[in-house]
Design an enzyme around this catalytic site. Structure first.
Site, mmCIF file in Angstrom:
data_model
loop_
_atom_site.group_PDB
_atom_site.id
_atom_site.type_symbol
_atom_site.label_atom_id
_atom_site.label_comp_id
_atom_site.label_asym_id
_atom_site.label_seq_id
_atom_site.Cartn_x
_atom_site.Cartn_y
_atom_site.Cartn_z
ATOM 1 N N GLN A 31 5.179 9.470 -1.351
ATOM 2 C CA GLN A 31 6.025 8.301 -1.553
ATOM 3 C C GLN A 31 7.518 8.610 -1.482
ATOM 4 O O GLN A 31 8.319 7.726 -1.201
ATOM 5 C CB GLN A 31 5.712 7.640 -2.898
ATOM 6 N N ASN A 44 0.856 -1.182 0.000
ATOM 7 C CA ASN A 44 0.000 0.000 0.000
ATOM 8 C C ASN A 44 0.893 1.234 0.000
ATOM 9 O O ASN A 44 1.383 1.670 1.035
ATOM 10 C CB ASN A 44 -0.917 -0.015 1.228
ATOM 11 N N ASP A 45 1.092 1.808 -1.185
ATOM 12 C CA ASP A 45 1.983 2.955 -1.308
ATOM 13 C C ASP A 45 1.494 4.166 -0.526
ATOM 14 O O ASP A 45 2.253 5.122 -0.336
ATOM 15 C CB ASP A 45 2.125 3.352 -2.779
ATOM 16 N N CYS A 46 0.249 4.137 -0.099
ATOM 17 C CA CYS A 46 -0.319 5.292 0.593
ATOM 18 C C CYS A 46 -0.289 5.146 2.112
ATOM 19 O O CYS A 46 -0.769 6.030 2.816
ATOM 20 C CB CYS A 46 -1.752 5.534 0.124
#
Length: 821
Positions: A511, A494-496
């Site tokens: 990021q 989950n890049d967020c």
């Protein structure tokens, strides 16, 4: 002529004209005028404070128009007298409706596998346009067949149109002070060559060519569309003319004008080619100042031959028939068969080729190919084109760092890591292990692990691919936090979920902004991934003879499982993470974001805490808290306010993207988990909710192509619950195909053969599955009595114990009968 004057009293420039405003003013408009006239020293006083610019309602691109494109304009003429052309009559129209948007009498669009057919009909003229990129050819072809379906003779004026890019997408729409002066073309017969910047550092060019006899051409955009024109009503089309313009700076385009007369019932055909050519550096020129066009002429000559287009169309059909024959099913349920046999596999190929580099929702600028993304894409692609998967794994591993970390993204053309993004996404290394294991199971290509591969694309620092896997595995064990769980770095899958960002600047990239050293925040997902990957990694170690590494990995896996059981379970579901203050994320004790899908899915896939009943309980919590009629949301409840300690996940409005949206990418993890705990019917129901073919009946709500997975569907916390976004984008296609083919249909590759363990939905009683595996053809007949019962196999008429069918001799056919229950 004086365009206006400056009024000293009001400090305004005044333009008064009874005629059409000068193009200078049209070009600027309100937005441009205000932003350009900002020189206070020269007397203009519009934007004194740059912060005001942020407060205006104006947007750089206004309303996105989904333009421009490849256009064919058709317009009728009055019957001609002598050699002169008749006057135009009626409205110009496009077979594709846009950009003129003239109402058509009939319209049909057929999207196929790497090809599209569009049919438009107006006033007794029927235009059929077929589009494709031939196999192994750097060109897009458009074939126009125009038929006179009326009872009277038709005189027709046709304009083709494309606009050339200026090679670098970001520079193209930002560097106007240079780009508006660089455009160059060469024209030879019916071929218009886009040679902008070829004279300096480039050895490539593009061209637009037709095999039809042309009455004229244009290669300058303003000449074609006119001073005040647009793509809907270009001046050349409205006047039935062309100016034979040769672009010199400004915006290079390519347009042909064709004049046809068709008798009743007559058809005429024209082929258009948009091609790309690279010349050897030592063979750039035919003569000084003239581009070497030999390769372009050969391509044009090839498709000038009668039947060449149809032959290429048929070759494309055979190409996809062969690829899709590697896995096919017949269940009697049309939508299931359609998704499994065609569209899901096709999207896996497209996603592999384009990844996040360019798509309907990606501009092709900056991101390139993701390290984790492409490792996941290969899981759904490797059975179709294993040789391409092999090549991609080397590309990915080459962007790994010596410590086992990796660039998060790399550029597909240069194969180099994206230094602007960098690394420190701590799940990335494990995806390489998972991707390589998938390739080895499909191919049995164990020599693959011996190939030397560089670190960070440095030929002076190389190691075997197996050594790269070791570095990946130990990157996790070497970066553990206070609970013995893996440090998350900038983010995990989950890049967020940015637990080290702490951003208060609205211009920060979540990021790439890391404002903490990151020695506390931990990811339970990475821990679960570690346990999911560990059995395959241990088996790989044993098979290459590294028994000590296998023992070390077993010990590490046991320690990780103990850490998850001690610190990763929240009573009814798995936690998601620990933040920088060691507070729980994804816990019943949280006000929002109490439960996340990722750790429930991966925890169930890895069967973590199976003896305690954790996988089933976690999946039951998914059904209770996360399930919706349109799929499973990523978390619940959505965050109502921005959480500095969590980052981007809390920045979206509730129900969108990572803040409670339905991520079609991780829904399959839950499907696989449900199969593993013995509930295949629930797995199939989850699969149906997000499968495009099953969403056709709600197309007005879904609002996305009915044959392709989207990244996200708006969640229950949004006002647009059920609306999809971001098609063609993510590893969604691969994971859904893995869930369907390997777990629901139950045909999955293993190191020594093919596992046959169908878990079809209970309403499907019989199925036939064809699978080509390591050169052998497996035909599998399934009788589905009770889908959660034991599986009994007969192989070539002989009863077999277990569900692993050993790999057969290439070229042979294996008959399998599977009885379930």
């Amino acid at each position: 002529m004086q365009f206006g004057k400056f009024d000293d009293s009001s400090r305004e420039y005044v333009i008064t004209t009874p005629r059409t405003p000068h193009p200078w003013i049209n070009y600027l408009g309100t937005e441009g005028f205000f932003s350009l006239l900002s020189n206070t020293a020269g007397g203009y006083s519009f934007y004194r404070d740059a912060r005001l610019r942020r407060l205006t309602r104006y947007r750089y691109n206004d309303v996105p128009q989904d333009s421009n494109g490849r256009y064919l304009y058709i317009q009728e003429r009055q019957p001609s007298s002598g050699k002169s052309l008749g006057k135009l009559k009626g409205e110009p129209w496009n077979p594709s409706w846009k950009p003129a948007k003239t109402e058509l009498d009939f319209y049909e669009c057929r999207h196929g596998l790497s090809r599209t057919t569009i049919i438009g009909e107006k006033n007794g003229l029927r235009a059929t346009v077929r589009y494709m990129v031939p196999v192994g050819t750097n060109a897009e072809l458009q074939e126009l067949v125009l038929e006179n379906t009326s009872r009277e003779e038709k005189a027709v004026c046709i304009h083709s149109f494309v606009e050339f890019c200026l090679w670098n997408a970001l520079d193209d729409f930002t560097n106007f002070q240079r780009n508006l002066s660089t455009g160059q073309v060469e024209v030879e017969g019916s071929a218009i060559y886009h040679v902008t910047e070829y004279r300096e550092r480039r050895n490539h060019y593009a061209f637009f060519w037709t095999d039809a006899e042309i009455a004229g051409f244009d290669s300058d955009r303003e000449a074609f569309i006119g001073r005040d024109g647009d793509f809907a009503r270009p001046a050349a089309v409205l006047q039935g003319a062309s100016w034979n313009s040769v672009a010199d700076g400004w915006s290079p385009v390519a347009s042909h004008r064709i004049e046809w007369t068709l008798e009743p019932g007559e058809k005429r055909r024209a082929l258009f080619m948009l091609g790309y050519i690279e010349n050897p550096q030592n063979a750039k020129w035919e003569k000084p100042g003239v581009v070497n066009k030999d390769l372009a002429r050969k391509l044009q000559s090839r498709f000038s031959e009668p039947g060449a287009f149809q032959a290429a169309w048929d070759e494309l059909t055979r190409f996809w028939d062969e690829k899709l024959s590697h896995f096919s099913i017949s269940t009697g349920e049309e939508k299931l068969d359609r998704m499994a046999n065609i569209w899901n596999q096709y999207q896996c190929v497209v996603t592999y080729n384009m990844a996040r580099s360019a798509s309907y929702f990606e501009s092709g600028i900056g991101r390139g190919i993701g390290f984790r993304d492409t490792c996941q894409d290969m899981l759904g692609f490797v059975h179709l084109m294993p040789e391409k998967a092999r090549e991609r794994i080397f590309d990915v591993a080459s962007t790994q760092f010596p410590d086992g970390g990796a660039y998060h993204q790399f550029q597909p053309l240069t194969k180099r890591g994206n230094a602007d993004i960098g690394g420190n996404f701590n799940d990335d290394p494990l995806w390489l292990v998972i991707g390589v294991a998938g390739y080895l199971k499909e191919t049995g290509d164990w020599d693959f692990l011996k190939v030397p591969v560089p670190f960070d694309n440095n030929p002076a620092n190389t190691a075997s691919l197996f050594e790269h896997l070791k570095r990946s595995f130990h990157h996790v064990t070497g970066n553990l936090g206070p609970h013995g769980l893996p440090l998350i770095g900038r983010a995990d899958w989950n890049d967020c979920l940015n637990l080290n960002c702490f951003s208060t600047d609205p211009n920060d990239s979540f990021q790439t902004s890391t404002n903490k050293d990151g020695k506390t925040a931990e990811s339970i997902l990475i821990a679960q991934m570690f346990l999911y990957a560990a059995p395959d990694y241990i088996e790989i170690c044993r098979r290459v003879g590294d028994t000590e590494e296998a023992k070390t990995a077993e010990k590490a896996a046991k320690a990780m499982e103990a850490a998850i059981l001690a610190h990763g379970w929240d009573g009814q579901w798995f936690l998601r993470a620990y933040d920088d203050a060691s507070y729980k994320v994804g816990s019943a004790s949280c006000e929002d974001g109490k439960i996340y899908i990722e750790t429930q899915g991966f925890g169930a896939m890895a069967l973590i805490g199976q003896d305690r009943g954790y996988p089933k309980q976690a999946l039951d919590s998914v059904a209770q808290h996360l399930d919706t009629p349109h799929g499973i949301v990523i978390l619940d409840p959505p965050y109502k306010t921005y959480h500095l300690e969590l980052g981007e996940v809390s920045s979206y409005p509730p129900g969108y993207k990572e803040n409670g949206g339905i991520f079609c990418h991780n829904n399959p993890w839950v499907m696989i988990g449900e199969v593993r705990v013995g509930r295949p019917d629930r797995a199939f129901e989850y699969w149906k909710k997000i499968a495009p073919a099953y969403r056709e009946t709600i197309s007005e709500l879904h609002r996305m192509e009915p044959y392709v997975y989207s990244q996200m569907i708006a969640g229950k916390g949004s006002r647009r619950h059920g609306e999809a976004k971001n098609s063609w984008l993510t590893g969604t296609a691969a994971w859904n195909f893995v869930a369907l083919s390997q777990w629901i249909l139950g045909i999955r590759p293993a190191f020594d053969g093919l596992v046959v363990e169908p878990r079809l939905p209970s309403h499907i009683k019989k199925a036939v599955i064809h699978r080509y595996f390591r050169g052998a053809h497996y035909e599998i007949e399934v009788e589905n009595r009770t889908n959660d019962g034991p599986v009994k196999l007969t192989v070539n008429g002989k009863a077999q114990s277990g569900t692993l069918v050993p790999a057969a001799v290439p070229g042979t056919k294996v008959q399998i009968r599977a009885t379930v229950g």
